[in-house]
Scaffold this motif. Structure first.
Motif, PDB file in Angstrom:
ATOM      1  N   TYR A  53      44.444  44.755  28.899  1.00 50.91           N
ATOM      2  CA  TYR A  53      43.872  46.044  28.540  1.00 50.91           C
ATOM      3  C   TYR A  53      42.426  45.951  28.064  1.00 50.91           C
ATOM      4  N   SER A  54      42.142  44.968  27.230  1.00 54.07           N
ATOM      5  CA  SER A  54      40.804  44.875  26.645  1.00 54.07           C
ATOM      6  C   SER A  54      39.903  43.916  27.398  1.00 54.07           C
ATOM      7  N   GLY A  55      40.462  43.203  28.368  1.00 55.03           N
ATOM      8  CA  GLY A  55      39.665  42.262  29.145  1.00 55.03           C
ATOM      9  C   GLY A  55      39.664  40.861  28.595  1.00 55.03           C
ATOM     10  N   ASP A  56      40.425  40.610  27.541  1.00 57.28           N
ATOM     11  CA  ASP A  56      40.445  39.289  26.928  1.00 57.28           C
ATOM     12  C   ASP A  56      41.398  38.315  27.610  1.00 57.28           C
ATOM     13  N   GLU A  57      42.364  38.848  28.319  1.00 55.47           N
ATOM     14  CA  GLU A  57      43.360  37.993  28.956  1.00 55.47           C
ATOM     15  C   GLU A  57      43.266  38.130  30.464  1.00 55.47           C
ATOM     16  N   MET A  58      43.024  37.008  31.144  1.00 52.77           N
ATOM     17  CA  MET A  58      42.948  37.002  32.588  1.00 52.77           C
ATOM     18  C   MET A  58      43.857  35.911  33.140  1.00 52.77           C
ATOM     19  N   ASN A  59      44.402  36.160  34.300  1.00 50.24           N
ATOM     20  CA  ASN A  59      45.182  35.160  35.003  1.00 50.24           C
ATOM     21  C   ASN A  59      44.829  35.181  36.477  1.00 50.24           C
ATOM     22  N   TYR A  60      44.911  34.009  37.101  1.00 51.83           N
ATOM     23  CA  TYR A  60      44.483  33.874  38.492  1.00 51.83           C
ATOM     24  C   TYR A  60      45.531  33.131  39.315  1.00 51.83           C
ATOM     25  N   ALA A  61      45.570  33.460  40.584  1.00 53.42           N
ATOM     26  CA  ALA A  61      46.344  32.662  41.519  1.00 53.42           C
ATOM     27  C   ALA A  61      45.695  31.283  41.636  1.00 53.42           C
ATOM     28  N   ASP A  62      46.509  30.275  41.845  1.00 49.88           N
ATOM     29  CA  ASP A  62      45.985  28.915  41.953  1.00 49.88           C
ATOM     30  C   ASP A  62      44.923  28.796  43.042  1.00 49.88           C
ATOM     31  N   SER A  63      45.079  29.557  44.100  1.00 47.94           N
ATOM     32  CA  SER A  63      44.186  29.446  45.247  1.00 47.94           C
ATOM     33  C   SER A  63      42.776  29.946  44.970  1.00 47.94           C
ATOM     34  N   VAL A  64      42.608  30.735  43.894  1.00 48.44           N
ATOM     35  CA  VAL A  64      41.286  31.297  43.617  1.00 48.44           C
ATOM     36  C   VAL A  64      40.744  30.880  42.255  1.00 48.44           C
ATOM     37  N   ARG A  65      41.569  30.226  41.468  1.00 47.02           N
ATOM     38  CA  ARG A  65      41.128  29.835  40.124  1.00 47.02           C
ATOM     39  C   ARG A  65      39.873  28.980  40.241  1.00 47.02           C
ATOM     40  N   ASP A  66      38.925  29.207  39.389  1.00 45.55           N
ATOM     41  CA  ASP A  66      37.629  28.501  39.336  1.00 45.55           C
ATOM     42  C   ASP A  66      36.652  28.964  40.413  1.00 45.55           C
ATOM     43  N   ARG A  67      37.082  29.898  41.280  1.00 46.55           N
ATOM     44  CA  ARG A  67      36.161  30.454  42.280  1.00 46.55           C
ATOM     45  C   ARG A  67      35.967  31.952  42.104  1.00 46.55           C
ATOM     46  N   PHE A  68      36.979  32.630  41.566  1.00 40.24           N
ATOM     47  CA  PHE A  68      36.924  34.075  41.381  1.00 40.24           C
ATOM     48  C   PHE A  68      36.913  34.397  39.881  1.00 40.24           C
TER      49      PHE A  68
END
Length: 116
Positions: A53-68
Motif C-alpha cells: 500500500y505505501s510502497g515499502d514492500e516489493m516482491n519480484y519474480a525470480d526471472s526479473v529480480r535485479d532487473r526490474f
C-alpha cells in the motif's frame, strides 16, 4: 468509473530499458495492493512484481529480480515498472492489477517486445 491505463510499452533491443506506467482512477488508490503481470503468446499470465500500500514492500519474480523495479506514487495514483537489461523472453503484454482482497481491477495491457 474505474480505470487502470497502462502506457510506456514498445519495441526495444536486448539489453535495453523501458519504463511502464499505470494510471488509476475511480477508486481509492492507496487502499489497494498493486501488481504487474505479463502474458506471452501461448503462455499463462504470470506475476512480475507487486508492491504494498505505501510502497515499502516489493516482491519480484525470480526471472526479473535485479532487473526490474516496481514503484508507486499515491499522490498521483500511478504505478511504475522500470525494466532494465531486457531480454527476448521479457516479450509479453504487461498488465497492471489493483486489489484490496475483495475487489480486483485490471488494465488493458501494453505490449513490450524485445528483439534485435
Amino acid at each position: 468509473q474505474v480505470q487502470l491505463v497502462e502506457s510506456g510499452g514498445g519495441s526495444v533491443e536486448p539489453g535495453g530499458s523501458l519504463t511502464l506506467s499505470c494510471a488509476a482512477s475511480g477508486f481509492i488508490f492507496r487502499d489497494y495492493v498493486l501488481s504487474w503481470y505479463r502474458q506471452a503468446p501461448g503462455k499463462e499470465r504470470e506475476l512480475v512484481a507487486h508492491i504494498g500500500y505505501s510502497g515499502d514492500e516489493m516482491n519480484y519474480a525470480d526471472s526479473v529480480r535485479d532487473r526490474f523495479a516496481i514503484s508507486r506514487d499515491n499522490s498521483k495514483n500511478e504505478m511504475y515498472l522500470e525494466m532494465y537489461s531486457l531480454r527476448p523472453e521479457d516479450t509479453a503484454a504487461y498488465y497492471c492489477e489493483a486489489t484490496n482482497g475483495y475487489t480486483t481491477y485490471w488494465g488493458q495491457g501494453t505490449q513490450v517486445t524485445v528483439s534485435s
